[in-house]
Every structure is written in structure tokens, then in C-alpha cells.
Design a protein around this motif. Structure first.
Motif, PDB file in Angstrom:
ATOM      1  N   UNK A  46      39.690  43.715  48.366  1.00 44.24           N
ATOM      2  CA  UNK A  46      39.814  42.424  47.680  1.00 44.24           C
ATOM      3  C   UNK A  46      40.328  41.298  48.578  1.00 44.24           C
ATOM      4  N   UNK A  47      40.844  41.627  49.747  1.00 44.06           N
ATOM      5  CA  UNK A  47      41.523  40.646  50.595  1.00 44.06           C
ATOM      6  C   UNK A  47      40.721  39.362  50.835  1.00 44.06           C
ATOM      7  N   UNK A  48      39.433  39.428  51.137  1.00 39.85           N
ATOM      8  CA  UNK A  48      38.709  38.167  51.385  1.00 39.85           C
ATOM      9  C   UNK A  48      38.721  37.209  50.185  1.00 39.85           C
ATOM     10  N   UNK A  49      38.627  37.734  48.983  1.00 45.26           N
ATOM     11  CA  UNK A  49      38.682  36.869  47.795  1.00 45.26           C
ATOM     12  C   UNK A  49      40.101  36.349  47.586  1.00 45.26           C
ATOM     13  N   UNK A  50      41.069  37.203  47.846  1.00 44.01           N
ATOM     14  CA  UNK A  50      42.461  36.754  47.718  1.00 44.01           C
ATOM     15  C   UNK A  50      42.748  35.652  48.726  1.00 44.01           C
ATOM     16  N   UNK A  71      32.867  31.218  48.811  1.00 43.83           N
ATOM     17  CA  UNK A  71      31.705  30.399  48.469  1.00 43.83           C
ATOM     18  C   UNK A  71      32.001  29.575  47.224  1.00 43.83           C
ATOM     19  N   UNK A  72      31.201  28.583  46.990  1.00 45.82           N
ATOM     20  CA  UNK A  72      31.404  27.712  45.822  1.00 45.82           C
ATOM     21  C   UNK A  72      31.170  28.471  44.522  1.00 45.82           C
ATOM     22  N   UNK A  73      30.453  29.615  44.595  1.00 46.47           N
ATOM     23  CA  UNK A  73      30.209  30.393  43.383  1.00 46.47           C
ATOM     24  C   UNK A  73      31.362  31.304  43.021  1.00 46.47           C
ATOM     25  N   UNK A  74      32.338  31.425  43.922  1.00 48.26           N
ATOM     26  CA  UNK A  74      33.516  32.239  43.624  1.00 48.26           C
ATOM     27  C   UNK A  74      34.334  31.549  42.549  1.00 48.26           C
ATOM     28  N   UNK A  75      34.656  32.253  41.422  1.00 51.20           N
ATOM     29  CA  UNK A  75      35.498  31.639  40.397  1.00 51.20           C
ATOM     30  C   UNK A  75      36.862  31.266  40.967  1.00 51.20           C
ATOM     31  N   UNK A  78      37.164  40.273  28.653  1.00 48.64           N
ATOM     32  CA  UNK A  78      37.175  40.716  30.044  1.00 48.64           C
ATOM     33  C   UNK A  78      35.958  41.596  30.291  1.00 48.64           C
ATOM     34  N   UNK A  79      35.450  41.516  31.491  1.00 48.51           N
ATOM     35  CA  UNK A  79      34.443  42.465  31.946  1.00 48.51           C
ATOM     36  C   UNK A  79      35.207  43.578  32.636  1.00 48.51           C
ATOM     37  N   UNK A  80      34.885  44.815  32.333  1.00 44.46           N
ATOM     38  CA  UNK A  80      35.580  45.960  32.918  1.00 44.46           C
ATOM     39  C   UNK A  80      34.620  46.671  33.871  1.00 44.46           C
ATOM     40  N   UNK A  81      35.055  46.781  35.092  1.00 40.93           N
ATOM     41  CA  UNK A  81      34.276  47.429  36.135  1.00 40.93           C
ATOM     42  C   UNK A  81      35.048  48.665  36.580  1.00 40.93           C
ATOM     43  N   UNK A  82      34.345  49.777  36.733  1.00 50.43           N
ATOM     44  CA  UNK A  82      34.995  51.023  37.127  1.00 50.43           C
ATOM     45  C   UNK A  82      34.376  51.562  38.418  1.00 50.43           C
ATOM     46  N   UNK A  83      35.258  51.987  39.307  1.00 49.42           N
ATOM     47  CA  UNK A  83      34.848  52.690  40.516  1.00 49.42           C
ATOM     48  C   UNK A  83      35.591  54.009  40.539  1.00 49.42           C
ATOM     49  N   UNK A  84      34.959  55.030  41.095  1.00 51.93           N
ATOM     50  CA  UNK A  84      35.660  56.299  41.283  1.00 51.93           C
ATOM     51  C   UNK A  84      36.512  56.208  42.545  1.00 51.93           C
ATOM     52  N   UNK A  85      37.482  57.094  42.630  1.00 52.43           N
ATOM     53  CA  UNK A  85      38.280  57.185  43.858  1.00 52.43           C
ATOM     54  C   UNK A  85      37.366  57.382  45.068  1.00 52.43           C
ATOM     55  N   UNK A  86      36.361  58.254  44.928  1.00 54.36           N
ATOM     56  CA  UNK A  86      35.460  58.556  46.045  1.00 54.36           C
ATOM     57  C   UNK A  86      34.668  57.322  46.462  1.00 54.36           C
ATOM     58  N   UNK A  87      34.207  56.517  45.505  1.00 48.55           N
ATOM     59  CA  UNK A  87      33.461  55.308  45.861  1.00 48.55           C
ATOM     60  C   UNK A  87      34.323  54.367  46.702  1.00 48.55           C
ATOM     61  N   UNK A  88      35.550  54.189  46.291  1.00 43.33           N
ATOM     62  CA  UNK A  88      36.441  53.277  47.017  1.00 43.33           C
ATOM     63  C   UNK A  88      36.745  53.818  48.409  1.00 43.33           C
ATOM     64  N   UNK A 133      43.373  43.056  37.916  1.00 47.03           N
ATOM     65  CA  UNK A 133      42.813  42.031  37.030  1.00 47.03           C
ATOM     66  C   UNK A 133      42.747  40.702  37.763  1.00 47.03           C
ATOM     67  N   UNK A 134      41.633  40.021  37.561  1.00 53.76           N
ATOM     68  CA  UNK A 134      41.451  38.654  38.034  1.00 53.76           C
ATOM     69  C   UNK A 134      41.203  37.819  36.780  1.00 53.76           C
ATOM     70  N   UNK A 135      42.254  37.192  36.283  1.00 53.77           N
ATOM     71  CA  UNK A 135      42.123  36.434  35.036  1.00 53.77           C
ATOM     72  C   UNK A 135      41.162  35.262  35.152  1.00 53.77           C
ATOM     73  N   UNK A 136      41.159  34.507  36.276  1.00 52.96           N
ATOM     74  CA  UNK A 136      40.200  33.400  36.351  1.00 52.96           C
ATOM     75  C   UNK A 136      38.740  33.863  36.211  1.00 52.96           C
ATOM     76  N   UNK A 137      38.420  35.049  36.733  1.00 53.44           N
ATOM     77  CA  UNK A 137      37.062  35.583  36.658  1.00 53.44           C
ATOM     78  C   UNK A 137      36.858  36.458  35.417  1.00 53.44           C
TER      79      UNK A 137
END
Length: 121
Positions: free
Chosen positions: A26-30, A116-120, A86-96, A50-54
Motif C-alpha cells: 500500500x505504500x505508494x498510495x499512502x 494519478x488523478x484517478x486515485x481517490x 464499503x467494497x470488501x476485497x479479500x486476498x489470501x495470505x499466499x496471494x500477498x 480500510x481506506x475510508x475515502x475510497x
């Protein structure tokens, strides 16, 4: 059980390796100014990220989420969070751990490229 805030603090201190890795993904978005919280209380639940703005919640799921009881709890939890828009997105431990580029790609598809300008905001 501790109150939700105390329990969330404990979870932040005791993050799993996949949760720590996801925080790095997440660092680049942060860095671009998109605010994320780790182990945040939301209603009766504590969400991993959680990213409340998005209006986006990301859960990093270990093995317990794939038992019958775990899937039932996750379905109820997701329904509650989605009812809060909220939109809920799930990743497995293995995916991460094994496919950080793929996880980054999914996030880019939802959030836009970092900075980018499209980033909330």
C-alpha cells in the motif's frame, strides 16, 4: 474480550507477516496521500485495512477463513460492511506473500495508479 479499540491496538502490534507485507504494498498510495488504517474498528468488527475515502476494505485471509464456520462469519461480516457502502476485497495470505505484483495490480485497478488523478483522495 478487550474493548474494540484496545483489541485493534493489540492486533496492530501483532500483525502477521502477510499483513505487514500488504502494508508495504500500500505504500505508494499512502505516499500519494491516500489515508489507510490498519486493524480499524468498524461497527462490531475490526477490519484488517480500510481506506475510508475510497470506501474500500481489504481483508487478508488465513486458513481459518476457509472452514465452513469461517466462510459463514465472513459472509455475515461482508454483508454488514457492504451495507455501510464499503467494497470488501479479500486476498489470501499466499496471494500477498507470493504474488505482490498481482495484489498491486488489483489495487491499481480499483484505486488507480498511485499518485494519478484517478486515485481517490
Amino acid at each position: 474480550m478487550d474493548d474494540p479499540v484496545t483489541f485493534a491496538r493489540k492486533l496492530r502490534r501483532e500483525q502477521t507477516a502477510p499483513e505487514r507485507r500488504f502494508w508495504v504494498i500500500l505504500q505508494p498510495w499512502r505516499d500519494a496521500g491516500l489515508h489507510w488504517r490498519r486493524q480499524a474498528p468498524l461497527g462490531p468488527y475490526i477490519v484488517d485495512f480500510v481506506c475510508k475515502p475510497a470506501k474500500l476494505i481489504v481483508e487478508i485471509d488465513g486458513d481459518t477463513h476457509y472452514s465452513e464456520d469461517g466462510m459463514i462469519r465472513d459472509t455475515e461480516r461482508t454483508a454488514f460492511l457492504e451495507s455501510r457502502r464499503f467494497r470488501v476485497l479479500r486476498f489470501t495470505n499466499a496471494e500477498v506473500m507470493d504474488n505482490a505484483e498481482g495484489v498491486f495490480g488489483v489495487l491499481s485497478g480499483i484505486l488507480g495508479e498511485p499518485g494519478s488523478k484517478s486515485t481517490p483522495s
